[in-house]
Scaffold this motif. Structure first.
Motif, mmCIF file in Angstrom:
data_model
loop_
_atom_site.group_PDB
_atom_site.id
_atom_site.type_symbol
_atom_site.label_atom_id
_atom_site.label_comp_id
_atom_site.label_asym_id
_atom_site.label_seq_id
_atom_site.Cartn_x
_atom_site.Cartn_y
_atom_site.Cartn_z
ATOM 1 N N HIS A 236 -5.060 -1.959 -3.399
ATOM 2 C CA HIS A 236 -4.381 -2.954 -4.246
ATOM 3 C C HIS A 236 -3.855 -4.092 -3.379
ATOM 4 C CE1 HIS A 236 -2.174 -3.863 -8.080
ATOM 5 N NE2 HIS A 236 -1.433 -4.558 -7.241
ATOM 6 N N PHE A 237 -3.233 -3.716 -2.276
ATOM 7 C CA PHE A 237 -2.646 -4.732 -1.375
ATOM 8 C C PHE A 237 -3.748 -5.609 -0.776
ATOM 9 C CE2 PHE A 237 -0.718 -6.244 2.629
ATOM 10 C CZ PHE A 237 0.445 -6.817 2.118
ATOM 11 N N THR A 238 -4.827 -4.965 -0.319
ATOM 12 C CA THR A 238 -5.935 -5.739 0.262
ATOM 13 C C THR A 238 -6.532 -6.672 -0.780
ATOM 14 O OG1 THR A 238 -6.420 -3.661 1.374
ATOM 15 C CG2 THR A 238 -7.950 -5.433 1.777
ATOM 16 N N GLY A 239 -6.653 -6.164 -2.016
ATOM 17 C CA GLY A 239 -7.196 -6.969 -3.113
ATOM 18 C C GLY A 239 -6.327 -8.195 -3.383
ATOM 19 N N LEU A 240 -5.032 -7.994 -3.324
ATOM 20 C CA LEU A 240 -4.110 -9.113 -3.547
ATOM 21 C C LEU A 240 -4.244 -10.140 -2.420
ATOM 22 C CD1 LEU A 240 -1.742 -10.605 -4.847
ATOM 23 C CD2 LEU A 240 -0.183 -8.977 -3.758
ATOM 24 N N CYS A 241 -4.260 -9.645 -1.182
ATOM 25 C CA CYS A 241 -4.365 -10.558 -0.034
ATOM 26 C C CYS A 241 -5.647 -11.384 -0.118
ATOM 27 C CB CYS A 241 -4.335 -9.785 1.282
ATOM 28 S SG CYS A 241 -2.729 -9.030 1.585
ATOM 29 N N ALA A 242 -6.765 -10.726 -0.501
ATOM 30 C CA ALA A 242 -8.044 -11.448 -0.583
ATOM 31 C C ALA A 242 -7.947 -12.571 -1.605
ATOM 32 C CB ALA A 242 -9.161 -10.475 -0.967
ATOM 33 N N ARG A 243 -7.284 -12.294 -2.726
ATOM 34 C CA ARG A 243 -7.155 -13.325 -3.772
ATOM 35 C C ARG A 243 -6.248 -14.458 -3.314
ATOM 36 N NH1 ARG A 243 -8.407 -8.583 -6.168
ATOM 37 N NH2 ARG A 243 -9.768 -8.702 -7.991
ATOM 38 N N LEU A 244 -5.198 -14.127 -2.582
ATOM 39 C CA LEU A 244 -4.310 -15.191 -2.083
ATOM 40 C C LEU A 244 -5.048 -16.042 -1.051
ATOM 41 C CD1 LEU A 244 -0.886 -13.309 -1.761
ATOM 42 C CD2 LEU A 244 -1.694 -14.806 -3.613
ATOM 43 N N ASP A 245 -5.835 -15.372 -0.206
ATOM 44 C CA ASP A 245 -6.645 -16.117 0.776
ATOM 45 C C ASP A 245 -7.577 -17.088 0.048
ATOM 46 O OD1 ASP A 245 -5.480 -14.777 2.869
ATOM 47 O OD2 ASP A 245 -7.052 -13.244 3.015
ATOM 48 N N ALA A 246 -8.228 -16.568 -1.003
ATOM 49 C CA ALA A 246 -9.180 -17.409 -1.746
ATOM 50 C C ALA A 246 -8.473 -18.604 -2.385
ATOM 51 C CB ALA A 246 -9.884 -16.582 -2.812
ATOM 52 N N ALA A 247 -7.214 -18.397 -2.769
ATOM 53 C CA ALA A 247 -6.461 -19.489 -3.412
ATOM 54 C C ALA A 247 -5.797 -20.397 -2.378
ATOM 55 C CB ALA A 247 -5.407 -18.901 -4.348
ATOM 56 N N GLY A 248 -5.984 -20.057 -1.085
ATOM 57 C CA GLY A 248 -5.401 -20.888 -0.032
ATOM 58 C C GLY A 248 -3.887 -20.751 0.075
ATOM 59 N N ILE A 249 -3.374 -19.581 -0.289
ATOM 60 C CA ILE A 249 -1.913 -19.380 -0.210
ATOM 61 C C ILE A 249 -1.568 -18.559 1.026
ATOM 62 C CG2 ILE A 249 0.054 -18.278 -1.349
ATOM 63 C CD1 ILE A 249 -1.257 -19.089 -3.984
ATOM 64 N N GLU A 250 -0.734 -19.124 1.861
ATOM 65 C CA GLU A 250 -0.347 -18.408 3.082
ATOM 66 C C GLU A 250 0.765 -17.420 2.792
ATOM 67 O OE1 GLU A 250 0.553 -21.039 6.323
ATOM 68 O OE2 GLU A 250 -1.238 -22.236 5.868
ATOM 69 N N TYR A 251 0.760 -16.309 3.521
ATOM 70 C CA TYR A 251 1.800 -15.301 3.331
ATOM 71 C C TYR A 251 2.020 -14.574 4.647
ATOM 72 C CZ TYR A 251 -2.524 -12.677 3.016
ATOM 73 O OH TYR A 251 -3.777 -12.191 3.268
ATOM 74 N N ARG A 252 3.146 -13.894 4.718
ATOM 75 C CA ARG A 252 3.418 -13.060 5.886
ATOM 76 C C ARG A 252 3.630 -11.638 5.373
ATOM 77 N NH1 ARG A 252 7.724 -11.338 9.482
ATOM 78 N NH2 ARG A 252 9.347 -11.786 7.958
ATOM 79 N N HIS A 253 2.916 -10.692 5.922
ATOM 80 C CA HIS A 253 3.159 -9.301 5.538
ATOM 81 C C HIS A 253 4.429 -8.839 6.251
ATOM 82 C CE1 HIS A 253 1.856 -4.802 5.694
ATOM 83 N NE2 HIS A 253 2.942 -5.004 4.978
ATOM 84 N N ASN A 254 5.501 -8.688 5.495
ATOM 85 C CA ASN A 254 6.778 -8.278 6.069
ATOM 86 C C ASN A 254 6.997 -6.795 5.758
ATOM 87 O OD1 ASN A 254 9.416 -7.755 6.700
ATOM 88 N ND2 ASN A 254 10.305 -9.428 5.519
ATOM 89 N N GLU A 255 6.787 -5.970 6.767
ATOM 90 C CA GLU A 255 6.892 -4.507 6.597
ATOM 91 C C GLU A 255 8.281 -4.077 6.141
ATOM 92 O OE1 GLU A 255 4.942 -1.794 7.200
ATOM 93 O OE2 GLU A 255 3.230 -2.499 8.376
#
Ligand code: HAM
Length: 424
Positions: A236-255
């Motif tokens: 689920h997390f990887t799927g979300l990250c891939a979609r954000l990447d595709a939309a050009g949205i930067e994020y930081r994975h904060n553990e």
């Protein structure tokens, strides 16, 4: 003189000079959520206390020390809502909106938390919340984040906000992590501050949130939640990250992003800024797949977020990047008693013919100078002036208050044409 009664600490008036910015912000938000097909829901500000205890969690700061709880005249324990998600789920269950359905909802309104007031933190504050029910994939999580990113663009805030993302995984995975973390923290008990020592048994994950520099090194070595993720949550997390990447949205994975309310699982996120000092989170949310059932409904996946309007207004104020409309466009003045009724008629006619313009009629009489001073103070573009002579000739004088143009005299028929020239 008798003593004046003051507002309650942490509960603010929003005065006219500020309400214009609020209206602008609310207008942009309404437009953005509508452009994604979301519908508004309005819930009461008071609910049964148990609703918040059962959803937010008994050992959270909100429930332990921040709720405005009181007994009403029937002896029922009621609470001013500290947030909107619990109420939204309650309403959805009560009206059969959730099970086996898809709902994309939003709400706006005051929330109440008895926190220590400071810049960006109040006891009555306002949120816009968005909640989606009946969808379990990462596509909807991505939609919510993309929607917020669009909002920041529209408001000119993108450069000043960053996205932090984490997954709290499944309850089982989190429980396993919790015991590993507790064991690790017990081994470093002497480094924990008082608050964290208290949380160690009740809510150890919240210790990860601590900003205490004395604990930073120890926390950086703590076991990581992602090492305990179950396969579905990882996917689920990887799927979300891939979609954000595709939309050009930067994020930081904060553990260490864990959130202060107990109902979350899987995706959690926060948009943060460093321009507001300590209260830097302007928008926060995540998935809460277990809450609908926990509150008596049938299992329904859910995800949402809420943003703090005071914090967004503070950011907009600091940037001062939008020209806010004045409250008045046209100021209608009457000089002399005989002009008053014709002036009132002209003002009403202008409101009929130009419903989007704001027309203020001078009340209270006074000489030419006084009336013009008021006209100027109103922020209007023009003053439409009727004196006795104008009335006799069915004319008005137009005085341009902001532009370097000579005063003009036009007939009542021509007035609309002149007004049309400065409609934006
Ligand atoms: P929350 O993180 O407690 O989440 O609040 C969301 C936002 O409300 C915060 O990021 C902040 O901007 C604003 N806020 C919170 N407390 C205050 C305060 N005392 N003064 C000013 N602003 C404040 C929730 O409330 C969840 N219901 C969000 C959510 C919706 N999760 C899923 N759906």
């Amino acid at each position: 003189m008798s003593k004046q009664i003051q507002a309650i600490r942490g509960m603010n008036d929003i005065l006219p000079e500020h309400s214009r910015r609020w209206q602008y912000l609310e207008g942009v938000i309404r437009q953005v959520v509508a452009s994604y097909g979301y519908e508004e829901i309005r819930m009461p500000v008071v609910e049964q206390t148990d609703l918040f205890k059962r959803s937010i969690g008994e050992v959270t700061d909100i429930v332990e020390k921040e709720m405005y709880t009181f007994e009403d005249r029937n002896g029922d324990s009621l609470t001013l809502r500290p947030e909107g998600t619990a109420s939204c789920v309650r309403a959805g269950n009560e009206h059969g909106l959730l099970y086996n359905q898809q709902q994309r909802l939003w709400y706006m309104g005051p929330m109440f938390r008895h926190e220590r007031p400071q810049k960006g933190r109040y006891r009555q504050f306002h949120q816009v919340g968005v909640e989606v029910f009946g969808l379990q994939g990462p596509d909807i999580d991505a939609e919510l984040i993309v929607m917020t990113a669009r909002l920041w663009r529209q408001l000119g805030l993108s450069e000043h906000l960053t996205l932090e993302l984490n997954s709290l995984a499944s309850n089982a995975a989190r429980a396993e992590y919790k015991s590993a973390l507790t064991e690790y923290l017990r081994g470093h008990y002497d480094v924990l501050d008082e608050d964290s020592q208290r949380r160690l048994e009740s809510n150890p994950l919240r210790i990860l949130d601590s900003k205490n520099p004395a604990m930073a090194e120890m926390l950086s070595q703590a076991p990581k939640l992602s090492e305990y993720w179950d396969d579905e949550s990882r996917e689920h997390f990887t799927g979300l990250c891939a979609r954000l990447d595709a939309a050009g949205i930067e994020y930081r994975h904060n553990e260490r992003l864990v959130r202060g309310l107990d109902y979350y699982n899987r995706t959690v996120f926060e948009w943060v800024t460093d321009s507001l000092g300590a209260q830097g989170t302007v928008c926060a949310g995540g998935r809460y797949d277990g809450l609908v059932e926990q509150l008596g409904g049938k299992g329904t996946p859910a995800v949402g977020f809420a943003m703090g309007l005071e914090r967004l207004v503070l950011m907009l104020e600091q940037l001062d990047n939008v020209e806010l409309p004045q409250a008045v466009d046209i100021y209608v003045s009457a000089m002399g008693d005989a002009a008053e009724l014709p002036a009132a008629k002209i003002a009403e006619r202008l409101r009929d013919d130009f419903p989007t313009l704001r027309v203020m009629q001078h009340c209270g009489g006074g000489n030419f100078k006084k009336q013009l001073k008021r006209a100027d103070k109103s922020g209007a573009e023009v003053a439409v002036i009727l004196g006795e002579e104008e009335v006799a000739n069915q004319m008005v004088s137009i005085k341009y208050l902001r532009a370097d143009k000579p005063q003009a005299s036009v007939s009542w028929e021509q007035l609309n044409q002149v007004i049309t020239t400065f409609i934006k």
